[in-house]
Design an enzyme around this catalytic site. Structure first.
Site, PDB file in Angstrom:
ATOM      1  N   GLU A  19       0.548  -0.776   0.216  1.00  0.00           N
ATOM      2  CA  GLU A  19      -0.276  -0.246   0.031  1.00  0.00           C
ATOM      3  C   GLU A  19       0.886   1.236  -0.122  1.00  0.00           C
ATOM      4  O   GLU A  19      -0.022   2.469   0.151  1.00  0.00           O
ATOM      5  CB  GLU A  19      -0.796  -0.085   1.048  1.00  0.00           C
ATOM      6  CG  GLU A  19      -1.847  -0.939   1.015  1.00  0.00           C
ATOM      7  CD  GLU A  19      -2.896  -1.263   2.159  1.00  0.00           C
ATOM      8  OE1 GLU A  19      -3.790  -0.329   2.476  1.00  0.00           O
ATOM      9  OE2 GLU A  19      -2.870  -2.413   3.687  1.00  0.00           O
ATOM     10  N   SER A 145      -6.788  -2.421   2.259  1.00  0.00           N
ATOM     11  CA  SER A 145      -6.571  -1.803   1.067  1.00  0.00           C
ATOM     12  C   SER A 145      -7.398  -3.541  -0.029  1.00  0.00           C
ATOM     13  O   SER A 145      -7.208  -3.036  -1.029  1.00  0.00           O
ATOM     14  CB  SER A 145      -5.678  -0.955   0.720  1.00  0.00           C
ATOM     15  OG  SER A 145      -5.694  -0.172   0.620  1.00  0.00           O
ATOM     16  N   TYR A 208      -9.417   3.314  -5.009  1.00  0.00           N
ATOM     17  CA  TYR A 208      -8.165   4.213  -4.821  1.00  0.00           C
ATOM     18  C   TYR A 208      -8.457   5.207  -6.536  1.00  0.00           C
ATOM     19  O   TYR A 208      -7.710   5.981  -6.678  1.00  0.00           O
ATOM     20  CB  TYR A 208      -6.812   4.033  -4.505  1.00  0.00           C
ATOM     21  CG  TYR A 208      -6.736   3.255  -3.174  1.00  0.00           C
ATOM     22  CD1 TYR A 208      -7.426   4.118  -2.229  1.00  0.00           C
ATOM     23  CD2 TYR A 208      -6.901   2.119  -3.175  1.00  0.00           C
ATOM     24  CE1 TYR A 208      -6.679   3.753  -0.733  1.00  0.00           C
ATOM     25  CE2 TYR A 208      -6.564   1.526  -1.555  1.00  0.00           C
ATOM     26  CZ  TYR A 208      -6.910   2.555  -0.843  1.00  0.00           C
ATOM     27  OH  TYR A 208      -7.107   2.225   0.273  1.00  0.00           O
ATOM     28  N   ARG A 247     -11.536   3.009  12.069  1.00  0.00           N
ATOM     29  CA  ARG A 247     -12.461   2.829  10.713  1.00  0.00           C
ATOM     30  C   ARG A 247     -13.397   1.706  10.180  1.00  0.00           C
ATOM     31  O   ARG A 247     -11.957   0.204  10.388  1.00  0.00           O
ATOM     32  CB  ARG A 247     -12.476   3.297   9.625  1.00  0.00           C
ATOM     33  CG  ARG A 247     -13.760   2.872   8.527  1.00  0.00           C
ATOM     34  CD  ARG A 247     -13.684   3.424   6.849  1.00  0.00           C
ATOM     35  NE  ARG A 247     -13.021   2.499   6.433  1.00  0.00           N
ATOM     36  CZ  ARG A 247     -11.542   2.130   5.557  1.00  0.00           C
ATOM     37  NH1 ARG A 247     -11.514   2.944   5.394  1.00  0.00           N
ATOM     38  NH2 ARG A 247     -11.816   0.844   5.523  1.00  0.00           N
ATOM     39  N   ASP A 249     -15.049  -1.353   8.827  1.00  0.00           N
ATOM     40  CA  ASP A 249     -16.478  -1.953   7.423  1.00  0.00           C
ATOM     41  C   ASP A 249     -16.914  -3.827   7.659  1.00  0.00           C
ATOM     42  O   ASP A 249     -16.942  -4.113   8.688  1.00  0.00           O
ATOM     43  CB  ASP A 249     -14.966  -2.413   6.493  1.00  0.00           C
ATOM     44  CG  ASP A 249     -14.544  -1.437   6.768  1.00  0.00           C
ATOM     45  OD1 ASP A 249     -14.394  -0.002   6.596  1.00  0.00           O
ATOM     46  OD2 ASP A 249     -12.762  -1.798   5.710  1.00  0.00           O
ATOM     47  N   GLU A 265     -14.263  -6.208   9.173  1.00  0.00           N
ATOM     48  CA  GLU A 265     -13.138  -5.691   9.370  1.00  0.00           C
ATOM     49  C   GLU A 265     -12.402  -4.460  10.069  1.00  0.00           C
ATOM     50  O   GLU A 265     -13.226  -3.711   9.764  1.00  0.00           O
ATOM     51  CB  GLU A 265     -11.362  -6.071   8.843  1.00  0.00           C
ATOM     52  CG  GLU A 265     -11.641  -5.329   7.709  1.00  0.00           C
ATOM     53  CD  GLU A 265     -10.259  -5.021   6.188  1.00  0.00           C
ATOM     54  OE1 GLU A 265      -9.414  -6.952   6.926  1.00  0.00           O
ATOM     55  OE2 GLU A 265     -10.317  -4.523   5.804  1.00  0.00           O
ATOM     56  N   ASN A 267     -10.143  -1.011  10.257  1.00  0.00           N
ATOM     57  CA  ASN A 267      -8.391  -0.449   9.640  1.00  0.00           C
ATOM     58  C   ASN A 267      -8.230   0.261  11.404  1.00  0.00           C
ATOM     59  O   ASN A 267      -8.591   1.752  11.485  1.00  0.00           O
ATOM     60  CB  ASN A 267      -9.237   0.162   8.547  1.00  0.00           C
ATOM     61  CG  ASN A 267      -7.757   0.755   7.267  1.00  0.00           C
ATOM     62  OD1 ASN A 267      -6.669   1.497   8.417  1.00  0.00           O
ATOM     63  ND2 ASN A 267      -7.702   0.783   6.252  1.00  0.00           N
ATOM     64  N   GLY A 271      -7.690   5.291   5.469  1.00  0.00           N
ATOM     65  CA  GLY A 271      -6.916   6.456   4.835  1.00  0.00           C
ATOM     66  C   GLY A 271      -7.224   7.508   4.684  1.00  0.00           C
ATOM     67  O   GLY A 271      -8.086   8.113   5.377  1.00  0.00           O
TER      68      GLY A 271
END
Length: 304
Positions: A19, A145, A208, A247, A249, A265, A267, A271
């Site tokens: 990443e 990602s 992205y 964050r 998900d 998951e 994070n 980002g």
């Protein structure tokens, strides 16, 4: 930590994970925003000499904008603890737990959070036959990602022919159909729920590439689903021992109501561009991008 005593900020970015490019974008955006907030900023592309570079720069706070392995799995956090430098985001243990999908799911399940059925399998087994009835997802245990994700659909003629570059041990997880949702936690406060709209799977390209996905915040959801996402995200943040911004998900199968909501998951290094998911939710709650990164610097510490 008062911003008056944290005048010099080192922004870590890049590194050597899969990443890297995303991290460089996040880091540059954060560095620019911190400068507009009045901080003195040095940008550091994290390499093998990171300890000596930090020793020479002598920052008051490290803003960790690294993504992926070595940057959000506890490794760099351990180095920063050793150097006694306050840093943003989660500490060593929370970072390591969140990055390891198996351990994280164990923590979530123990906290009573809904997770999809999964198992660990060898790469050759994944290639040889279906390790669980399709549809299912094959993924590395410790990547972010959506790097290295394979989806085996119900109509698939055979198992996933994963690349040789994939790790020897992989996670196979039951596929949850439906909508892609996410919730940011800032400190001890869940911010909002975003509905991520994408054609197909929310993979690296969709995350992205320009126009790869659309974000609806706040998501148009039944109140029970919104409340559950906010509750589950905060409980996941606490169960892992996160701090700062995280964050979480989700996937939601609308046909099953609340029983169709599954946590995928958490994070610990989401980002960080102005249009990324976490900053979008912060903006919805009244935090400009500059105010968000300032808050993260003022929240920075070593492990508590």
């Amino acid at each position: 930590m008062s911003s008056r005593t944290a005048a010099r900020i080192a922004v870590l970015m890049g590194g050597r994970s899969a990443e890297r490019e995303v991290s460089l974008v996040s880091g540059r955006e954060c560095a620019a925003a911190l400068r507009t907030e009045g901080f003195t900023v040095v940008e550091i592309d994290a390499g093998p000499d990171l300890a000596s570079v930090l020793g020479a720069e002598r920052p008051d706070v490290v803003f960790n904008a690294l993504h992926g392995r070595w940057g959000e799995d506890g490794c760099v956090q351990g180095l920063l603890e050793w150097l006694g430098l306050p840093y943003t985001h989660s500490g060593v243990l929370a970072s390591a737990l969140a990055m390891d999908k198996v351990r994280a799911k164990q923590v979530f399940a123990a906290a009573g959070l809904p997770v999809a059925a999964s198992r660990l399998v060898c790469k050759d087994e994944v290639r040889g036959h279906h390790p669980m009835p399709p549809p299912y997802v094959v993924k590395p245990v410790s990547e972010g990602s959506s790097v290295g994700i394979y989806i085996v659909h119900a109509e698939a003629n055979g198992p996933a022919q994963v690349s040789d570059e994939m790790p020897e041990v992989l996670m196979v997880e039951a596929f949850v159909p439906g909508r892609e949702l996410t919730t940011t936690v800032m400190g001890d406060q869940p911010l909002a729920v975003t509905d991520i709209l994408v054609d197909g799977w929310y993979d690296y390209q969709a995350k992205y590439a320009p126009g790869g996905s659309r974000h609806v915040v706040p998501a148009d959801l039944p109140a029970a689903i919104t409340d559950a996402c906010l509750d589950y995200a905060l409980r996941a943040h606490r169960a892992l021992g996160c701090r700062g911004v995280s964050r979480t998900d989700f996937r939601w199968d609308e046909s099953r109501g609340l029983d169709g909501l599954f946590l995928l998951e958490t994070n610990t290094q989401p980002g960080m561009t102005p249009t990324s998911l976490a900053p979008e939710q912060a903006a919805y709650r009244g935090y400009s991008f500059g105010a968000l990164v300032r808050w993260m610097v003022e929240d920075a510490s070593c492990s508590r």
